[in-house]
Design a protein around this motif. Structure first.
Motif, PDB file in Angstrom:
ATOM      1  N   THR A   1      13.864 -14.636  13.536  1.00 58.24           N
ATOM      2  CA  THR A   1      15.058 -13.394  12.750  1.00 58.24           C
ATOM      3  C   THR A   1      14.633 -12.726  11.055  1.00 58.24           C
ATOM      4  OG1 THR A   1      16.655 -14.528  12.804  1.00 58.24           O
ATOM      5  CG2 THR A   1      16.259 -13.548  14.803  1.00 58.24           C
ATOM      6  N   GLY A   2      13.718 -14.382  10.734  1.00 60.37           N
ATOM      7  CA  GLY A   2      13.951 -14.194   9.365  1.00 60.37           C
ATOM      8  C   GLY A   2      12.521 -13.603   9.011  1.00 60.37           C
ATOM      9  N   ALA A   3      11.783 -13.342  10.330  1.00 57.21           N
ATOM     10  CA  ALA A   3      10.638 -12.223   9.836  1.00 57.21           C
ATOM     11  C   ALA A   3      10.799 -10.871   9.806  1.00 57.21           C
ATOM     12  CB  ALA A   3       9.437 -13.137  11.041  1.00 57.21           C
ATOM     13  N   MET A   4      12.063 -10.426  10.723  1.00 59.67           N
ATOM     14  CA  MET A   4      12.184  -9.420  11.314  1.00 59.67           C
ATOM     15  C   MET A   4      12.735  -9.038   9.846  1.00 59.67           C
ATOM     16  SD  MET A   4      14.018  -9.589  14.426  1.00 59.67           S
ATOM     17  CE  MET A   4      13.857  -8.103  15.057  1.00 59.67           C
ATOM     18  N   TYR A   5      13.713  -8.999   8.835  1.00 64.95           N
ATOM     19  CA  TYR A   5      13.947  -9.583   8.241  1.00 64.95           C
ATOM     20  C   TYR A   5      13.087  -9.371   6.906  1.00 64.95           C
ATOM     21  CZ  TYR A   5      18.795  -9.950   9.765  1.00 64.95           C
ATOM     22  OH  TYR A   5      20.120  -9.598  10.667  1.00 64.95           O
ATOM     23  N   ARG A   6      12.249  -9.797   7.020  1.00 63.00           N
ATOM     24  CA  ARG A   6      11.015  -9.849   5.862  1.00 63.00           C
ATOM     25  C   ARG A   6      10.239  -9.044   5.830  1.00 63.00           C
ATOM     26  NH1 ARG A   6       9.111 -14.723   3.605  1.00 63.00           N
ATOM     27  NH2 ARG A   6      10.705 -16.529   4.100  1.00 63.00           N
ATOM     28  N   ALA A   7       9.908  -8.678   7.312  1.00 65.20           N
ATOM     29  CA  ALA A   7       9.172  -6.735   7.935  1.00 65.20           C
ATOM     30  C   ALA A   7       9.889  -5.729   6.976  1.00 65.20           C
ATOM     31  CB  ALA A   7       8.835  -7.333   8.495  1.00 65.20           C
ATOM     32  N   MET A   8      11.096  -5.855   6.620  1.00 66.62           N
ATOM     33  CA  MET A   8      12.186  -4.854   6.257  1.00 66.62           C
ATOM     34  C   MET A   8      11.949  -4.728   4.302  1.00 66.62           C
ATOM     35  SD  MET A   8      12.227  -2.699   8.455  1.00 66.62           S
ATOM     36  CE  MET A   8      12.164  -2.257  10.336  1.00 66.62           C
TER      37      MET A   8
ATOM     38  N   ILE B   1       3.660  -9.522  13.503  1.00 60.36           N
ATOM     39  CA  ILE B   1       4.663  -8.751  13.453  1.00 60.36           C
ATOM     40  C   ILE B   1       3.918  -7.978  12.532  1.00 60.36           C
ATOM     41  CG2 ILE B   1       5.738 -10.245  11.317  1.00 60.36           C
ATOM     42  CD1 ILE B   1       8.721  -8.828  11.993  1.00 60.36           C
ATOM     43  N   SER B   2       4.212  -6.765  12.373  1.00 61.35           N
ATOM     44  CA  SER B   2       4.278  -5.297  12.501  1.00 61.35           C
ATOM     45  C   SER B   2       4.951  -4.621  12.441  1.00 61.35           C
ATOM     46  CB  SER B   2       2.847  -4.329  12.988  1.00 61.35           C
ATOM     47  OG  SER B   2       3.227  -4.498  14.971  1.00 61.35           O
ATOM     48  N   VAL B   3       4.895  -3.025  10.566  1.00 60.49           N
ATOM     49  CA  VAL B   3       5.734  -2.585  10.574  1.00 60.49           C
ATOM     50  C   VAL B   3       4.510  -0.971  10.217  1.00 60.49           C
ATOM     51  CG1 VAL B   3       6.849  -1.748   8.428  1.00 60.49           C
ATOM     52  CG2 VAL B   3       6.569  -3.839   8.399  1.00 60.49           C
ATOM     53  N   ASP B   4       5.792  -0.098  11.065  1.00 63.73           N
ATOM     54  CA  ASP B   4       4.319   0.808  11.133  1.00 63.73           C
ATOM     55  C   ASP B   4       3.035   1.045  11.739  1.00 63.73           C
ATOM     56  OD1 ASP B   4       6.888   2.515  11.333  1.00 63.73           O
ATOM     57  OD2 ASP B   4       6.780   2.740   9.058  1.00 63.73           O
ATOM     58  N   GLY B   5       2.658   0.106  12.131  1.00 64.72           N
ATOM     59  CA  GLY B   5       1.794  -0.492  13.391  1.00 64.72           C
ATOM     60  C   GLY B   5       0.459  -1.391  11.668  1.00 64.72           C
ATOM     61  N   THR B   6       1.126  -1.762  10.568  1.00 66.40           N
ATOM     62  CA  THR B   6      -0.078  -2.639  10.455  1.00 66.40           C
ATOM     63  C   THR B   6       1.332  -4.028  10.376  1.00 66.40           C
ATOM     64  OG1 THR B   6       0.439  -1.147   8.039  1.00 66.40           O
ATOM     65  CG2 THR B   6      -0.474  -3.511   7.591  1.00 66.40           C
ATOM     66  N   ASP B   7      -0.181  -4.764  10.561  1.00 69.06           N
ATOM     67  CA  ASP B   7      -0.242  -5.896  10.963  1.00 69.06           C
ATOM     68  C   ASP B   7       0.747  -6.967   9.551  1.00 69.06           C
ATOM     69  OD1 ASP B   7      -0.328  -9.171  11.244  1.00 69.06           O
ATOM     70  OD2 ASP B   7      -1.603  -9.569  12.058  1.00 69.06           O
ATOM     71  N   VAL B   8       1.541  -7.471   9.089  1.00 71.66           N
ATOM     72  CA  VAL B   8       2.244  -8.066   7.688  1.00 71.66           C
ATOM     73  C   VAL B   8       2.986  -9.031   7.714  1.00 71.66           C
ATOM     74  CG1 VAL B   8       3.169  -5.189   7.193  1.00 71.66           C
ATOM     75  CG2 VAL B   8       4.643  -7.303   8.846  1.00 71.66           C
ATOM     76  N   SER B   9       1.934 -10.418   9.601  1.00 72.72           N
ATOM     77  CA  SER B   9       2.202 -11.533   9.260  1.00 72.72           C
ATOM     78  C   SER B   9       1.898 -12.411   7.495  1.00 72.72           C
ATOM     79  CB  SER B   9       1.213 -11.756  10.477  1.00 72.72           C
ATOM     80  OG  SER B   9       1.398 -11.001  11.304  1.00 72.72           O
TER      81      SER B   9
END
Ligand SMILES: Nc1ncnc2c1ncn2[C@@H]1O[C@H](COP(=O)(O)OP(=O)(O)OP(=O)(O)O)[C@@H](O)[C@H]1O
Ligand SMILES: Nc1ccn([C@H]2C[C@H](O)[C@@H](COP(=O)(O)O)O2)c(=O)n1
Length: 224
Positions: free
Chosen positions: A34-41, A78-86
């Motif tokens: 879930t930390g990755a989700m906060y990081r992605a945002m 994990i991706s944001v609007d189609g961009t891999d942000v891992s």
């Protein structure tokens, strides 16, 4: 058949991600960071130009953002609007700013709903890690763990992991300052009722994983 949920909370560097991935792999279950989700945002917010003080605009940006989370513990994505942000979400600039975004309650409400949807869709079982999983996201989880370690051990682990990618001051900021800020909005410094504390300060990763696996097996045996 209902999903088996293992919830693991704890401070930065206590070993939540490493332990959770290994436990999920052991049981053949999914893994949710879930930390990755906060990081992605936070990554999306950094690119947006929105002032952090405009919390309604930040929350609206989050609401509109397509976040895709892969829950394979061997290769989480994990991706944001189609961009891999891992990789990008692990950069020091994201670590330094993520608490500003994760402390906005409307952002939390949005991501908590997404986290619950991932948990509900998991086939068989899932290990979920973060700061508020045992208390808010999945308080009814089958197994609830608070994974802790002394601050010195956590700083040393993070420093070894980042090497030359971060200065000593950045490492201390990522661990000590971030925990202080994060603990204002999430309760991971004390175990809630029914939560098992596991201290990883003096135990290596395989030992900690073994302790969690044993706890899960015992709990599931008692449930049946
Ligand atoms: N029991 C352990 N003993 C020694 N090193 C460990 C142990 N558990 C994890 N580590 C190492 O410590 C570092 C931090 O671990 P990890 O990323 O799993 O922590 P975390 O709690 O998920 O941190 P964060 O919340 O900041 O993402 C990693 O380099 C990992 O390999
Ligand atoms: N359930 C969660 C998970 C994470 N956060 C926040 C707090 C952290 O600073 C940030 C990044 O998490 P990490 O990758 O270090 O585990 O996200 C939270 O508020 N709630």
């Amino acid at each position: 058949m209902s999903v088996v949920v293992v919830a693991i909370d704890g401070p930065s560097g206590s070993g939540k991600s490493s332990t959770s991935k290994a436990v999920a792999e052991h049981f053949g279950w999914a893994y949710l960071d879930t930390g990755a989700m906060y990081r992605a945002m936070a990554w999306a917010w950094l690119a947006s130009g929105i002032a952090i003080e405009d919390t309604a605009a930040v929350a609206e940006m989050v609401r509109r953002t397509d976040l895709q989370v892969g829950t394979d513990p061997v290769a989480p994505t994990i991706s944001v609007d189609g961009t891999d942000v891992s990789a990008a979400i692990r950069e020091p600039r994201v670590s330094a700013e993520v608490s500003k975004v994760s402390s906005i309650q409307a952002v939390r409400d949005d991501l908590i709903a997404r986290q619950r949807a991932v948990i509900a869709a998991a086939p068989g079982g899932i290990v979920v890690e973060g700061r508020d999983i045992t208390t808010v996201v999945a308080p009814d989880a089958d197994v609830r763990i608070l994974l802790v370690a002394d601050p010195q051990a956590r700083v040393a682990r993070r420093a070894a992991e980042l090497g030359e990618k971060a200065t000593g001051a950045e490492v201390t900021d990522q661990v000590i300052r971030r925990d202080r800020d994060d603990s204002r909005v999430t309760a991971f410094t004390e175990a809630a009722e029914g939560v098992t504390v596991i201290d990883s300060t003096y135990d290596d990763l395989p030992t900690v994983v073994g302790r969690v696996v044993t706890l899960v097996e015992q709990t599931l045996a008692e449930e049946h």
